[in-house]
Design an enzyme around this catalytic site. Structure first.
Site, PDB file in Angstrom:
ATOM      1  N   GLY A 181       0.818  -1.207   0.000  1.00  0.00           N
ATOM      2  CA  GLY A 181       0.000   0.000   0.000  1.00  0.00           C
ATOM      3  C   GLY A 181       0.853   1.258   0.000  1.00  0.00           C
ATOM      4  N   THR A 182       1.952   1.205   0.736  1.00  0.00           N
ATOM      5  CA  THR A 182       2.841   2.367   0.823  1.00  0.00           C
ATOM      6  C   THR A 182       3.406   2.724  -0.553  1.00  0.00           C
ATOM      7  OG1 THR A 182       3.406   1.736   3.083  1.00  0.00           O
ATOM      8  CG2 THR A 182       4.913   3.253   1.972  1.00  0.00           C
ATOM      9  N   ASN A 217      -7.676   4.106   9.271  1.00  0.00           N
ATOM     10  CA  ASN A 217      -7.232   2.837   9.861  1.00  0.00           C
ATOM     11  C   ASN A 217      -7.390   2.807  11.378  1.00  0.00           C
ATOM     12  OD1 ASN A 217      -5.075   4.797   9.032  1.00  0.00           O
ATOM     13  ND2 ASN A 217      -3.880   3.607  10.507  1.00  0.00           N
ATOM     14  N   GLN A 252      -7.911   0.485   3.746  1.00  0.00           N
ATOM     15  CA  GLN A 252      -8.824  -0.066   4.766  1.00  0.00           C
ATOM     16  C   GLN A 252     -10.234  -0.288   4.234  1.00  0.00           C
ATOM     17  OE1 GLN A 252      -8.132  -1.354   7.576  1.00  0.00           O
ATOM     18  NE2 GLN A 252      -6.043  -0.630   7.880  1.00  0.00           N
ATOM     19  N   THR A 270       9.891  -8.013 -12.046  1.00  0.00           N
ATOM     20  CA  THR A 270       9.126  -9.240 -12.294  1.00  0.00           C
ATOM     21  C   THR A 270       7.994  -9.368 -11.283  1.00  0.00           C
ATOM     22  OG1 THR A 270      11.066 -10.295 -13.231  1.00  0.00           O
ATOM     23  CG2 THR A 270       9.309 -11.756 -12.478  1.00  0.00           C
ATOM     24  N   CYS A 284       4.959   4.181  21.970  1.00  0.00           N
ATOM     25  CA  CYS A 284       6.005   4.605  22.882  1.00  0.00           C
ATOM     26  C   CYS A 284       7.235   5.011  22.083  1.00  0.00           C
ATOM     27  CB  CYS A 284       6.364   3.483  23.847  1.00  0.00           C
ATOM     28  SG  CYS A 284       7.308   4.068  25.243  1.00  0.00           S
TER      29      CYS A 284
HETATM   30  C1  LIG Z   1      -1.751  -0.564   6.241  1.00  0.00           C
HETATM   31  C2  LIG Z   1      -2.056   0.712   5.571  1.00  0.00           C
HETATM   32  C3  LIG Z   1      -1.192   1.264   4.614  1.00  0.00           C
HETATM   33  C4  LIG Z   1       0.149   0.642   4.268  1.00  0.00           C
HETATM   34  O1  LIG Z   1       0.020  -0.553   3.555  1.00  0.00           O
HETATM   35  P1  LIG Z   1       1.324  -1.500   3.439  1.00  0.00           P
HETATM   36  O2  LIG Z   1       0.897  -2.546   2.458  1.00  0.00           O
HETATM   37  O3  LIG Z   1       1.554  -2.055   4.793  1.00  0.00           O
HETATM   38  O4  LIG Z   1       2.421  -0.656   2.949  1.00  0.00           O
HETATM   39  C5  LIG Z   1      -1.553   2.439   4.000  1.00  0.00           C
HETATM   40  N1  LIG Z   1      -2.695   3.050   4.315  1.00  0.00           N
HETATM   41  C6  LIG Z   1      -3.559   2.570   5.215  1.00  0.00           C
HETATM   42  C7  LIG Z   1      -4.824   3.292   5.491  1.00  0.00           C
HETATM   43  C8  LIG Z   1      -3.265   1.386   5.885  1.00  0.00           C
HETATM   44  O5  LIG Z   1      -4.110   0.924   6.804  1.00  0.00           O
END
Ligand SMILES: *Cc1c(COP(=O)(O)O)cnc(C)c1O
Length: 408
Positions: free
Chosen positions: A75-76, A157, A185, A243, A331
């Site tokens: 996702g990142t 999230n 999410q 790939t 923390c």
């Molecule tokens: C978990 C999450 C991400 C990051 O996804 P990854 O696959 O872990 O990089 C980005 N945005 C939201 C809202 C998430 O909950």
């Protein structure tokens, strides 16, 4: 965990278990089906066919065309690709509009860009109301002729709060501004039809919907200008070199097909479990407060503050019973910083420090909810017995006592 091996997993917004059906369809790609999907020979070609079929399954879940999907590693990466692409497509536009409650994948990137370019990129981070919702008028007024892209998450999230992405995307479109949504999410939990929601970019992450970690998707609407992030081979029509992660792609396809089937269950059975847990905890524990809008929210997420106790202490006690949840404070360097999301919502520190997020999935049961309803109230009561803010002269007064962190 001590003494028992029972795990009650209610941390599904952090990551989910790979569905057994997903694992099963992935396994052949670690053994006999090891071909490269780009190869000319039949052996590789059959793998290419499976990648195409998975792409179709994912497209169907969100109302997209297969050609609009680009596979990424997470996702990142999808978030970074969308935002960096828009900035390169319109180098003369240097303004980004986002919110104060985005995931670090968007928030930290925007802050990084701002610093990296010596503040040549202006970032507007829209505030949210106490219930985590956004003011559409304020959003509309934040857009300028300089705005290159808007990036707003579909669902949060930490609280599960859902933003009105259809309206927000319409507003950007009317101004000719690109719109990205981090839907990590939302996908698989609520219905999404991109035929009706004019976003240009949308991010997906496999491990948030019962596919494995290490696979993501970026949706890029047909006709949207696009500059790749990963440059290399011709994979993904030159939009993302490297790939393909074939096994994970096939797994994500299966997970999306299952999510489409289970959407009704997610929205009825999972929602009912979540509500039962939430209502039970709020009723049994005094000075407990729900964080986030009650209805404009994902069906699986509940974020509750237990005043005058530390979230991390609650988590440690829950962990002893095998209960997995997460806390709104992390923390860092000795001081407990409450989450940026709760701070943006203006949650007082006495409540923000004691926030716990429960995020359910289709694998949770009523017995698990009952187990938490039995274990958590005495944990909170015991911790409060030890809390100077609960017992002392400030008891019951929000804002009593001093906060060690910078949230106040
Ligand atoms: C978990 C999450 C991400 C990051 O996804 P990854 O696959 O872990 O990089 C980005 N945005 C939201 C809202 C998430 O909950």
């Amino acid at each position: 965990m001590s003494g028992n091996n029972m795990v009650v997993y209610m941390d599904n917004n952090a990551t989910t278990r790979v569905a057994p059906e997903v694992l099963e369809v992935m396994l052949p790609y670690f053994s006999e089906l090891y071909g490269n999907p780009s190869s000319m020979h039949t052996f590789g070609g059959q793998v290419g066919g499976k990648v195409a079929a998975a792409r179709k399954q994912i497209a169907v879940l969100i109302g997209a065309d297969s050609e609009e999907l680009v596979f990424t590693s997470c996702g990142t990466e999808s978030d970074s690709t969308a935002i960096l692409s828009a900035l390169q497509s319109f180098p003369e536009k240097r303004h980004i509009v986002t919110t104060r409650v985005e995931h670090p994948a968007v928030k930290n990137l925007c802050e990084h860009l701002d610093k990296l370019t010596g503040h040549k990129h202006k970032v507007t981070m829209l505030p949210v109301a106490a219930d985590g919702t956004i003011d559409l008028k304020q959003y509309e007024e934040s857009l300028t002729d300089e705005t290159a892209i808007v990036s707003v998450m579909w669902a949060n999230n930490e609280t599960g709060v859902i933003f009105p992405i259809a309206e927000m995307a319409e507003i950007a479109k009317a101004r000719g501004i690109l719109f990205h949504t981090d839907a990590v999410q939302a996908v698989g939990k609520i219905a999404i039809d991109l035929a009706k929601v004019p976003v240009d970019f949308l991010s997906i992450s496999g491990h948030k919907l019962h596919a494995p970690k290490g696979i993501g998707v970026l949706y890029v609407r047909k006709g949207t200008p696009f500059v790749p992030f990963m440059i290399g081979g011709h994979q993904e029509h030159g939009r993302r070199g490297g790939t393909e992660n074939v096994a994970a792609i096939v797994g994500l396809g299966k997970a999306c097909a299952m999510a489409a089937q289970k959407m009704a269950e997610e929205n009825t059975r999972v929602r009912a479990l979540r509500d039962r847990l939430e209502e039970g905890l709020l009723a049994a524990i005094p000075n407990s407060i729900l964080n986030g809008h009650k209805t404009a929210r994902l069906p699986n997420t509940s974020n509750i503050s237990f005043e005058y106790v530390e979230g991390e202490a609650i988590l440690l006690h829950l962990d002893r019973f095998g209960i997995c949840a997460s806390s709104g404070s992390a923390c860092t360097s000795g001081s407990l910083e409450p989450s940026h999301v709760l701070r943006a919502m203006g949650v007082p520190f006495t409540a923000a420090h004691g926030s716990i997020r429960f995020s359910l999935s289709v694998y949770n049961t009523e017995a698990e909810v009952d187990y938490i309803l039995e274990k958590l109230p005495p944990i909170i009561a015991n911790l409060r017995e030890l809390s100077p803010f609960w017992k002392g002269e400030h008891a019951g007064k929000v804002g009593g006592g001093k906060c060690k962190c910078s949230c106040a």
